[in-house]
Structures are given as structure tokens and as C-alpha cells.
Scaffold this motif. Sequence first.
Motif, PDB file in Angstrom:
ATOM      1  N   LYS A   1       2.566  14.867  12.676  1.00  9.11           N
ATOM      2  CA  LYS A   1       1.969  16.149  12.319  1.00  9.11           C
ATOM      3  C   LYS A   1       2.244  17.177  13.414  1.00  9.11           C
ATOM      4  CE  LYS A   1      -2.434  17.965  10.658  1.00  9.11           C
ATOM      5  NZ  LYS A   1      -3.836  17.640  10.389  1.00  9.11           N
TER       6      LYS A   1
ATOM      7  N   GLU B   1       0.440   7.631  15.124  1.00  5.45           N
ATOM      8  CA  GLU B   1       1.775   7.991  14.636  1.00  5.45           C
ATOM      9  C   GLU B   1       1.691   9.195  13.709  1.00  5.45           C
ATOM     10  OE1 GLU B   1       5.071   5.966  11.765  1.00  5.45           O
ATOM     11  OE2 GLU B   1       4.143   4.681  13.273  1.00  5.45           O
ATOM     12  N   ASN B   2       0.686   9.214  12.861  1.00  6.22           N
ATOM     13  CA  ASN B   2       0.485  10.337  11.948  1.00  6.22           C
ATOM     14  C   ASN B   2       0.231  11.623  12.724  1.00  6.22           C
ATOM     15  OD1 ASN B   2       0.107  11.795   9.607  1.00  6.22           O
ATOM     16  ND2 ASN B   2      -1.995  11.132   9.343  1.00  6.22           N
TER      17      ASN B   2
ATOM     18  N   LEU C   1      -1.264   3.657  13.359  1.00  3.87           N
ATOM     19  CA  LEU C   1      -0.804   4.548  12.293  1.00  3.87           C
ATOM     20  C   LEU C   1      -1.432   5.938  12.418  1.00  3.87           C
ATOM     21  CD1 LEU C   1      -0.805   2.108   9.249  1.00  3.87           C
ATOM     22  CD2 LEU C   1       1.180   3.047  10.434  1.00  3.87           C
ATOM     23  N   VAL C   2      -2.696   5.995  12.802  1.00  2.00           N
ATOM     24  CA  VAL C   2      -3.343   7.291  12.997  1.00  2.00           C
ATOM     25  C   VAL C   2      -2.645   8.047  14.122  1.00  2.00           C
ATOM     26  CG1 VAL C   2      -5.473   8.389  13.821  1.00  2.00           C
ATOM     27  CG2 VAL C   2      -5.588   6.650  12.049  1.00  2.00           C
TER      28      VAL C   2
END
Length: 189
Positions: free
Chosen positions: A69, A64-65, A61-62
Motif C-alpha cells: 500500500k 506485506e499489505n 501478510l498485514v
Amino acid sequence: MTKMFEEVYAPATEPVTIANNANQALRQNHREWREAFHAVKAQNKELRDEIKEFERENQRLVAENLSIKTLLEEDKKQSKVEHMDYCKPQALPVVPECVGKWIECVKGKSKNALALLDDEDMPDDVNEWLFFQRNDDNINLILRAWLYGYTVEKPKTPVSPCPVCGYKDVSSNFCSICGHKNEYVEDGE
């Protein structure tokens, strides 16, 4: 010694039996603790596996974030001019006077924009303005007016007297004497 004397003074259980019973109880207790230990150990392993899975999901998830971004930043750079156009203040929507009164009436009753479109007390002229059209432009307009404020359009009156026949009491779009289509002028001009 007589047999009776031995029974009275002899211990009910022999010391070896007591030691054997204590030993068996210790073994049983040890077995139960060992089983409990193995159960906790297995549960601990399951929990550690779940933690590792959560850590992997968190890392995904990090990542993907970060990619989202990065995409947003690139998009912002590419469409900076377009983005600035969206940020420009737009003119307030212009609505008829009856719609302006209706917006204020609904705001006075409740803070719910849904009441603008679904209220039994809606005046007929507002209902006609909203719903008797081929598209939803006026619905969008009244909702924008609710959110951002509005300007009331200046009422227009037909030119009187009629420029063709000179009839002075023209009160509609067409002259009732000659049928000429009248032009409108804004009030106060």
C-alpha cells in the motif's frame, strides 16, 4: 453346620472380592480417562501451535499489505501526471461500416466477445479486415469497439470524373481509362 448349608447360605462372592473388582474397574476407568485427557492435551497443544503459526502468517501478510500500500501511494505520487493521462477519456475506435454491423449482429446473438473473432457466420469483408494483416491492430480495435463503443468511419468514394482524362464513371481507386490514381473524398462533401 453342614457343608451343604454353608454353600446355600454363603454369599457367592465375598465382600472383599466385590470391593477388589470394583477397585480394579475404577483403576481401569481412571487409566482410560487419563489416556484420553493426555490425548486431548496433546491435540490442544498442536492446535495452539497451529494458531500461533497462523497469527505469525497473518502478521506477515498485514505487514506485506502495508508495504505494498505504501509503495502504491508513493508510485501514485510520483506518476500523478502519467496517471492522469490514463484517465483521460479517449476517442471511440473508428471501424468500417461492415465491422460495425458485425459487432451489432454478435451483440444481438450473445454477450460473448469471443464470437467476434470466432464465428462461422462472419462476413468475408470482416474476416479480411481482421485477419489478413501483418499485425493485430484490427483485432485490438474490434475488441475495444466491443467494450467501449465505436464510431463508423465515413465511406470514401473516388473523385469522379478523373482529373486527367475526364472519364466520368470512375468507381475504383484507379481510372480504368488512363490509370491515374484517384483521390478519395468522404461521402456527402
